[in-house]
Every structure is written in structure tokens, then in C-alpha cells.
Design a protein around this motif. Structure first.
Motif, PDB file in Angstrom:
ATOM      1  N   CYS A 192      -3.234   2.097  -9.118  1.00 18.58           N
ATOM      2  CA  CYS A 192      -2.220   1.456  -9.935  1.00 18.58           C
ATOM      3  C   CYS A 192      -1.692   0.207  -9.220  1.00 18.58           C
ATOM      4  CB  CYS A 192      -1.083   2.460 -10.171  1.00 18.58           C
ATOM      5  SG  CYS A 192       0.408   1.721 -10.820  1.00 18.58           S
ATOM      6  N   CYS A 205       2.339   0.824  -8.050  1.00 19.87           N
ATOM      7  CA  CYS A 205       2.767   1.746  -6.983  1.00 19.87           C
ATOM      8  C   CYS A 205       1.680   1.977  -5.931  1.00 19.87           C
ATOM      9  CB  CYS A 205       3.206   3.080  -7.585  1.00 19.87           C
ATOM     10  SG  CYS A 205       1.848   4.046  -8.282  1.00 19.87           S
ATOM     11  N   GLY A 220      -1.113   5.983  -7.973  1.00 17.17           N
ATOM     12  CA  GLY A 220      -1.834   6.604  -9.075  1.00 17.17           C
ATOM     13  C   GLY A 220      -3.215   5.987  -9.262  1.00 17.17           C
ATOM     14  N   CYS A 275       0.409   5.284 -15.590  1.00 12.16           N
ATOM     15  CA  CYS A 275       0.192   5.722 -14.216  1.00 12.16           C
ATOM     16  C   CYS A 275       0.815   7.104 -14.047  1.00 12.16           C
ATOM     17  CB  CYS A 275       0.836   4.735 -13.253  1.00 12.16           C
ATOM     18  SG  CYS A 275       0.800   5.323 -11.551  1.00 12.16           S
ATOM     19  N   CYS A 310       3.915   6.407 -11.192  1.00 13.13           N
ATOM     20  CA  CYS A 310       5.105   5.572 -11.426  1.00 13.13           C
ATOM     21  C   CYS A 310       5.330   5.264 -12.899  1.00 13.13           C
ATOM     22  CB  CYS A 310       5.008   4.264 -10.640  1.00 13.13           C
ATOM     23  SG  CYS A 310       3.830   3.088 -11.340  1.00 13.13           S
ATOM     24  N   GLN A 324       3.742   3.339 -14.884  1.00 15.68           N
ATOM     25  CA  GLN A 324       3.337   1.992 -15.335  1.00 15.68           C
ATOM     26  C   GLN A 324       2.364   2.124 -16.506  1.00 15.68           C
ATOM     27  OE1 GLN A 324       3.873  -1.363 -14.601  1.00 15.68           O
ATOM     28  NE2 GLN A 324       2.320  -1.774 -16.166  1.00 15.68           N
TER      29      GLN A 324
HETATM   30 ZN   LIG Z   1       1.725   3.582 -10.471  1.00 12.48          ZN
END
Ligand SMILES: [Zn+2]
Length: 127
Positions: free
Chosen positions: A12, A15, A18, A39, A42, A44
Motif C-alpha cells: 500500500c 502505509c 497492506g 488497504c 490503513c 486506503q
Molecule cells: Zn495501507
């Protein structure tokens, strides 16, 4: 450098924790392009808009050109391969690398739009 980490590890972009893809193996053909909607760490959004990854053609194309250039130097200049065999070799190699190229292209693409957020990473770590 943080974007490079996200691209190479297919993590990801926000972050760096992920996974961008559901499966780690690019050659599990059925699911190799499957990405979670968000994600898992986080939250996202990975599908920023419908058809978002069509734009990833613009990031995977330069990867193809780069690989073709390397192969051309290696096979034509260094090994002096016959032109007919060179085209066969380059086609087979690019087909085999296709899942990896598409994944890298998508990872670069989402990294253009989403920046690393240390707080998102920190929140994820504290969860
Ligand atoms: Zn993330």
C-alpha cells in the motif's frame, strides 16, 4: 525512496504495510490481478475511481520498453542471436513476465496518486 519500496514490495502506497494484491504469487492466474478494494491495514481506497487501473498502461508500457532494450542488448549485441530467434525469445519472455509487469505498472500508478503517510503507518502499527 519510499515509493520505490511500495512498488517493489507491492505494498500500500499510504502505509507500506497492506498488500496491494490479494495473492502474492503473480502466476496464480485466476487471481493474480485481484486487488482488495481497500488497504486491509490503513483502509486506503485502492480503487480510487472506476477503471482507475486503465491508466496503469502508461506506467507498464515504459517497463516493457526498458525490458526490451535490455533484452536487445543482451541477445543481439552480446549473444549475437539470429533476428528470427530474437523475436521468438522476446515474445516468450515478455509473455512470461506479463503478470509481473502489470503488477508493477499498477503499483507505480497508484503511487503517483497516493503518498506515504507515516501517521497512517503509525496508526496501523498501534492497532
Ligand atoms: Zn495501507
Amino acid at each position: 525512496m519510499s515509493k520505490l519500496y511500495s512498488v517493489v514490495r507491492l505494498k500500500c502506497p499510504r502505509c507500506h504495510k497492506g498488500n496491494l494484491f490479494t495473492k502474492n504469487n503473480p502466476y496464480s492466474f485466476k487471481d493474480s490481478m485481484k486487488m482488495p478494494d481497500r488497504c486491509p491495514v490503513c483502509n486506503q481506497d485502492f480503487q480510487i475511481e472506476p477503471g482507475f487501473y486503465i491508466g496503469a498502461l502508461w506506467t507498464s508500457f515504459p517497463i516493457v520498453i526498458f525490458i526490451m532494450t535490455l533484452l536487445s542488448i543482451l541477445l543481439l549485441v552480446l549473444i549475437k542471436m539470429e533476428l528470427e530467434w530474437f523475436f521468438v525469445a522476446i515474445t516468450v519472455i515478455l509473455l512470461l513476465l506479463q503478470p509481473i509487469i502489470i503488477r508493477l505498472g499498477r503499483a507505480i500508478w497508484i503511487n503517483i496518486f497516493v503518498d506515504y503517510d507515516p501517521e497512517a503507518a503509525e496508526d496501523a502499527r498501534n492497532k
